[in-house]
Structure formats: C-alpha cells, structure tokens
Design a protein around this motif. Structure first.
Motif, PDB file in Angstrom:
ATOM      1  N   LEU A 244       8.457  -0.240  19.909  1.00  0.00           N
ATOM      2  CA  LEU A 244       8.779  -1.468  19.187  1.00  0.00           C
ATOM      3  C   LEU A 244       7.556  -2.390  19.150  1.00  0.00           C
ATOM      4  CD1 LEU A 244      11.262  -2.683  17.708  1.00  0.00           C
ATOM      5  CD2 LEU A 244      11.626  -4.087  19.733  1.00  0.00           C
ATOM      6  N   VAL A 245       6.520  -1.907  18.511  1.00  0.00           N
ATOM      7  CA  VAL A 245       5.238  -2.614  18.472  1.00  0.00           C
ATOM      8  C   VAL A 245       5.203  -3.542  17.258  1.00  0.00           C
ATOM      9  CG1 VAL A 245       2.745  -2.353  18.363  1.00  0.00           C
ATOM     10  CG2 VAL A 245       4.125  -0.659  19.590  1.00  0.00           C
ATOM     11  N   LEU A 246       4.965  -4.823  17.518  1.00  0.00           N
ATOM     12  CA  LEU A 246       4.841  -5.809  16.440  1.00  0.00           C
ATOM     13  C   LEU A 246       3.393  -5.916  16.010  1.00  0.00           C
ATOM     14  CD1 LEU A 246       6.117  -8.154  14.724  1.00  0.00           C
ATOM     15  CD2 LEU A 246       5.447  -9.677  16.608  1.00  0.00           C
ATOM     16  N   GLU A 247       3.167  -5.799  14.703  1.00  0.00           N
ATOM     17  CA  GLU A 247       1.834  -5.962  14.137  1.00  0.00           C
ATOM     18  C   GLU A 247       1.903  -6.991  13.015  1.00  0.00           C
ATOM     19  OE1 GLU A 247       0.240  -1.359  14.809  1.00  0.00           O
ATOM     20  OE2 GLU A 247       0.791  -2.052  12.802  1.00  0.00           O
ATOM     21  N   THR A 248       1.228  -8.109  13.209  1.00  0.00           N
ATOM     22  CA  THR A 248       1.118  -9.140  12.178  1.00  0.00           C
ATOM     23  C   THR A 248      -0.304  -9.695  12.240  1.00  0.00           C
ATOM     24  OG1 THR A 248       1.631 -11.134  13.483  1.00  0.00           O
ATOM     25  CG2 THR A 248       3.500  -9.786  12.738  1.00  0.00           C
ATOM     26  N   PRO A 249      -0.712 -10.508  11.262  1.00  0.00           N
ATOM     27  CA  PRO A 249      -2.034 -11.136  11.351  1.00  0.00           C
ATOM     28  C   PRO A 249      -2.140 -12.158  12.476  1.00  0.00           C
ATOM     29  CG  PRO A 249      -1.246 -11.089   9.079  1.00  0.00           C
ATOM     30  CD  PRO A 249      -0.087 -10.715   9.943  1.00  0.00           C
TER      31      PRO A 249
END
Length: 663
Positions: A244-249
C-alpha cells in the motif's frame, strides 16, 4: 516587469523558507525523518514503539549543552495484576543513562554533542565526545515478537591513539509481589551483553547491547539475540512500507503515510484471547474498543494486506460477537484483560453502530466469503440493535458517544446515526454477494433512505451562522463531528459544513477543536474531517489543510504520528489514529468505497497541482493491485492493474465515479 517577477519569486521563496525553518525535523534520504541538531534547544519529545509482547514509550530530549537523555516507560500488557482492569499491566520506567556507566581511559565520557536523531520505525542517535575523540551511535528498538526492548551502542575511536574502554557488568533484576499478579510474580530488569576491559585502536569500534525484559517468574529466561531482533524490526518496517505504497508529488504526505502504516500495524498484542490491536499510550493494551478497533483501524487493514492486522481485526469481531444476546442488551464498549473482562463505563456510546459499520466495511474490503459469512450474524445483530434504538425523531439514540461524556452528546448524536446509515448501505452490498434474502436487503435499503432523511430533518441546522449540523438536539455550538455525514456519502450540507470546519471557530494549528470556544482537540475528528472534505470534492481546500496538519505531525515539535488528544493524554501516539490518517487517502483522495467482496467504486479527487497519484500494492477485494492516476486532457486517466493480469484503463472527469469488479 522582470523586477516584479523577481521580487515575487523572492517573496515566495521567503515564505517557503520560513515554513521550512519552522520544522524541527526534515525528510531523510533513507526513508525516515531526521533532526539535525544545531540550535533551538533544549527540546523534549516522546514516541511509542510496539511489538507482539510489549510497548515502549521513549521520553527523550537534548539539553542546552547538547546532551542526550531518555526515560523508557516499558509496558508488558500480558503480565497482569489484580484487579484485572484495563490498565492492570506491568509498566515500569527506566531512566538509566548508559553513557554515565562507561569509562574511557579510566574517566567518564564527559561532554556530549548530539549531531542527529533519526526515526525510521526505530530511533538512531548520533553523538560525539570531543574530549575522548569518540563517536557514539545509539539504536533504540523493541522486539517484534519477544517481551524485550533493546538498545544498541556503538563506540568508534576517531582519535589517533588507542583508548581503553571499561564496560560494566550490568545485570539488574526486580521481582513483583506474587500476591498481586494474575499469574503470580513477575521478574523484570536490565542486562548488558558485554562487560570488562577493551582496547580500542584508532579507527576501530566496539558494539554492545542493553536488554530490558520481563517474564513470569516461573518461566525460564529467554536467550535474546539483539542483533537479530534489530534485523527483524527493520524487516517489519520494510514489509509495511512495501505494501500500500502512496506516491504523490508531495513527499511529506508520502512519508507520513508510510509512518502511519507502522504505528497502525505495530500495536498488536499476542494475548491468551488471540491477537488484539491496542491503542497504546501506556493505558490501553490487550483489549479492544468498538471505536478504535472496530470502527477506525479494522476497515483499513485489508488494503494494507497485513495478515497480522487482518487476523486481529477478525479476532476483535469474534470477541464482540460473544456478547450478542436475545434481549438486545448493548455489546460492551471494550473487551479488556486479554478477553477476560469488559468495560462499559459510559454505557451505550453508539457501539452497535460502530461495530456494524466496521465489520461490514472490513468484510467487504477483505474479500473473503468465508469471513463474511462468519461476520454476517454480528452485522445483522448490531443493525437490529440500532434499529431498536431509533427514537421518535427517526435517529439512533445512545447514552453518549466515543468521547464518553467528556463533551455533551445529548440523547441521540450525529455520529451514531451516520455510522448506522453507512453500515446499512454496506450490509446491502455484502448481503447481495452472500445471497441473503432480497426482502431483508430491501428493508436495509429502505431503512437507510429513511434515516438519511431523518438525519437531515433532525440534525440539519444553522449553527453559528453555518448551514451545517447540530451534533445533538439543543446543540448550538460548532462541534468537530459535524464532518461525519461527509464520510458516509451525505453531501447535502457539504459547503456549509466545510466552511464551518475550517473556520477560526474550529480549526487551529493542531487541527479541529472538539467544540468551538475550547482548547481541546482530538486528532480522530480532524482525520475524519479531512477524509470527508476530500470525499465531498473540496480537493484544494482539503489539500491545504492536510498539508498543514501533516507538516506539523511529521516534522514539527511532536513527531512522527497522529496523536490522540490534548490536553488529555499529552498527545499520546495512539495507534488507531494512524489508521484514520491512511484512510484520508484510500477513501478520501482516491475515493474507494467497497461495493462487494470483489468490487468497489472509486471517485478520485486529485489536487490540481499534482500531475499524478498512485497507490501501489493494494491488497483488498481478493486481489493485489495498483491504482495509477495521471492528469490528462483536463481530466484524469485511471489505470488499475491487478497481479492476476486484469487491467482497467479509463479516462474520467475530476470527481467522476468508476466501478471496478474483479469477478
């Protein structure tokens, strides 16, 4: 014109730089956070870390002279005392300063200079001792599976000459009164791994360990391997961070999400009543609550795919199910003492609605028909219990709410009715997949429709000039829990509610006040509110306040997790609040709403300043899958790719709902 542009850029940089300087901590390249210690001293903080058989609260600090100090409060939840109540566990403080026990060339270490403290699921302290030409690294961490907490000390000779090091034979043992213990006497204490005289040549280092442990006196002393325990702790953190890896700027949001997964997952205890997720805070262990566990954290665990978390969730519902009865007397708010006792001190807090809401959402997201069938009787019972509590105004009556009479909640509060409404909707979705009678599911659907109207009729109100909700009949002061309708898909008063939540009457630097005009805040309502604001489509407003909150909690003065409350509890790092933080993203920003054991709806709300947002390795609905969203042609391109090879690609408008089915 160029002059004005340059001045504007300088102004923007100045504002950004001022905000960055206000943060005590910063993001570390390793994936954690670090405090590079220069000035702004002294400073003290506390953090909780947990394993299967203990929890430790480290109260640590750096004084004006840059010396490090730590006081360890260690809790052994399964070593219990009479009377066997919620807090009747072994809890001991150790203020031992290992540094003062060392001799270098027959002298004390002298003045310390702490250079950096790092947090990454464990604590690392890097220091110098100029007088003795030494560096010292401390690593502080709990065992993942044993009733022990460890500290690893590494001393490095950075001088040109060899030095002598004297290590003490540290072996202190205490014994509790056997007459007071549920299991007789307990032995606890401190032991070092090394002792004696060592010569440390230039450039060489020496490592030793300090172990704090406890056990029943009749049990043999385990043989601990502190280095293997350190490896196990690091592997636990890595396993949690890789799912459940979150990737955002926004790197701050990504990092706090990663930390929240640790705190939400580590606080699970191996009790004689099975795995029990506990809030922590030196108070709440080897026990479960209808709000913290059933409502807050359990619906989150399936997305993370942490099987220990899922097992603890199912176990908690099994414990609650023990108290179903034909007379429809309320299920206890808390099941304590490894399952041997109960707490029901605030009477009915709306616990039936909390359990129905959490059990239905957990079952849907978990995607296991076997588990869903097992949980269905509990869901049915709690829904029927709530139905029998419907009052003359068509909303659900309860004696209090999750704040247990700390603030008034009237005879029927908005929270309980909102949770019951969502539980009815989830039950309809779940019942269809389980083949339950259409008549029963139609009744749930009708009850939900009627309740929604009654929520508007009874709670919908103008409070302090805002078209929002009163929390209970007679309430004329803004309350933080007016956010609840937004989290369950009721947006009739979303604008007035959002305006009220972010007004100076409720919003502070620490999030929402529980009640306008007070100084009390509880993170749980702030986290619910942020989730609801995104779900309602107020994406830019939500991002603004989510960023403020996350900067403060991750990089400010008290880090790195969501907290319980203030002034009560001194901002303890209770575990389930971290689960609520993660749900801001899964249910708010990504807008995932379970609609079946293998299906869900998703209504993404991507901030305009982002060009992508991803959730990788989601483990829910019987699948492992990624959600990748990018901005494209004024809208969004959503790509959902499962490990089994299924792929869905769809272009949608901002706020548009898509439906996903893994059947």
């Amino acid at each position: 014109m160029k002059k004005y542009i340059l001045l504007g850029l300088i102004l923007i940089w100045g504002i950004w730089n001022t905000e960055a300087q206000n943060n005590r901590w910063q993001l570390a390249d390793t994936g954690g956070i670090e405090w590079n210690i220069k000035s702004n001293l002294p400073h003290d903080d506390h953090i909780e870390m947990s394993g299967r058989k203990l929890s430790v609260v480290l109260r640590y600090g750096v004084d004006a002279d840059k010396n490090f100090s730590v006081n360890r409060s260690i809790i052994w939840p399964m070593l219990r005392f009479q009377p066997n109540k919620t807090r009747s566990h072994l809890n001991k403080q150790f203020a031992l300063d290992v540094r003062d026990l060392l001799l270098i060339n027959s002298q004390s270490l002298g003045q310390e200079t702490v250079d950096k403290i790092s947090l990454e699921g464990l604590m690392v302290v890097d220091s110098r001792f100029e007088k003795n030409s030494l560096r010292m690294t401390r690593v502080l961490y709990p065992s993942t599976t044993e009733a022990a907490y460890f500290e690893k000390y590494t001393i490095q000779n950075i001088g040109e000459k060899a030095i002598s090091v004297d290590l003490p034979d540290l072996d202190m043992t205490y014994i509790s009164d056997p007459a007071l213990g549920i299991y007789g006497g307990y032995t606890y204490g401190v032991k070092s791994s090394h002792k004696g005289y060592y010569t440390l040549e230039s450039g060489k280092d020496l490592t030793f360990y300090i172990t704090f442990s406890a056990r029943k006196i009749k049990e043999p002393q385990p043989a601990f391997n502190p280095e293997q325990e350190l490896v196990a702790r690091k592997e636990f953190v890595e396993s949690i961070w890789s799912n459940l890896v979150l990737e955002t700027p926004d790197k701050v949001l990504n990092r706090m999400f990663a930390f929240a997964k640790i705190r939400g997952s580590e606080s699970i205890y191996e009790t004689k009543g099975g795995l029990m997720h506990g809030p922590g805070g030196e108070a709440y262990y080897a026990a479960i609550w209808a709000n913290d566990q059933a409502e807050y954290i359990n619906p989150f665990f399936p997305y993370l795919g942490y099987e220990t978390g899922n097992e603890s969730a199912l176990n908690s519902f099994r414990h609650f199910a023990r108290f179903m009865n034909d007379e429809y007397k309320p299920i206890p708010s808390s099941i304590i003492a490894e399952g041997d006792g109960i707490w029901h001190g605030a009477k009915d807090r709306g616990d039936g609605a909390m359990i129905a809401y959490g059990a239905a959402r957990y079952a849907l997201a978990k995607g296991s028909k076997t588990e869903a069938e097992e949980l269905w009787p509990l869901i049915e019972w709690t829904l029927e219990y709530c139905k029998r509590k419907i009052n003359e105004n068509g909303v659900v009556a309860s004696d209090s709410d999750e704040l247990e009479n700390r603030f008034p909640a009237g005879k029927a509060n908005l929270c309980t009715s909102g949770l019951y409404y969502d539980a009815l909707i989830s039950a309809v979705y779940l019942g269809k997949d389980l083949g339950k009678p259409n008549k029963q599911l139609d009744e749930y659907k009708k009850e939900a429709e009627t309740l929604r109207k009654n929520i508007e009729k009874h709670f919908g109100y103008k409070v302090e000039g805002f078209d929002t909700y009163r929390y209970y009949e007679g309430n004329d002061i803004l309350r933080s829990w007016i956010c609840i309708p937004l989290t369950v898909g009721i947006f009739d008063r979303s604008q007035g509610t959002i305006d009220a939540l972010f007004s100076p009457r409720l919003w502070t630097d620490d999030g929402l006040l529980t009640q306008a005009g007070t100084e009390t805040f509880w993170d749980r309502s702030t986290l619910y509110a942020l989730r609801g604001v995104f779900a309602a489509g107020a994406t830019e407003k939500g991002l603004e306040y989510l960023e403020k909150y996350s900067q403060r909690r991750l990089l400010g003065e008290h880090v790195p997790y969501a907290i319980e409350a203030w002034p009560e509890g001194s901002q303890r790092h209770l575990s389930a609040e971290s689960g609520l933080y993660c749900r801001i993203f899964t249910e708010g920003i990504f807008g995932i709403r379970p609609t079946g054991l293998k299906s869900f709806e998703m209504t993404p709300h991507m901030p305009s300043e982002w060009n992508y947002m991803n959730l990788k390795s989601i483990k829910a609905f019987g699948e492992t899958f990624d959600v990748n969203i990018t901005g494209k042609d004024g809208g969004l391109e959503v790509v959902i790719k499962s490990k089994s090879g299924k792929t869905l690609t769809k272009k949608i408008k901002q706020g548009e709902t898509i439906r996903v089915n893994f059947k």
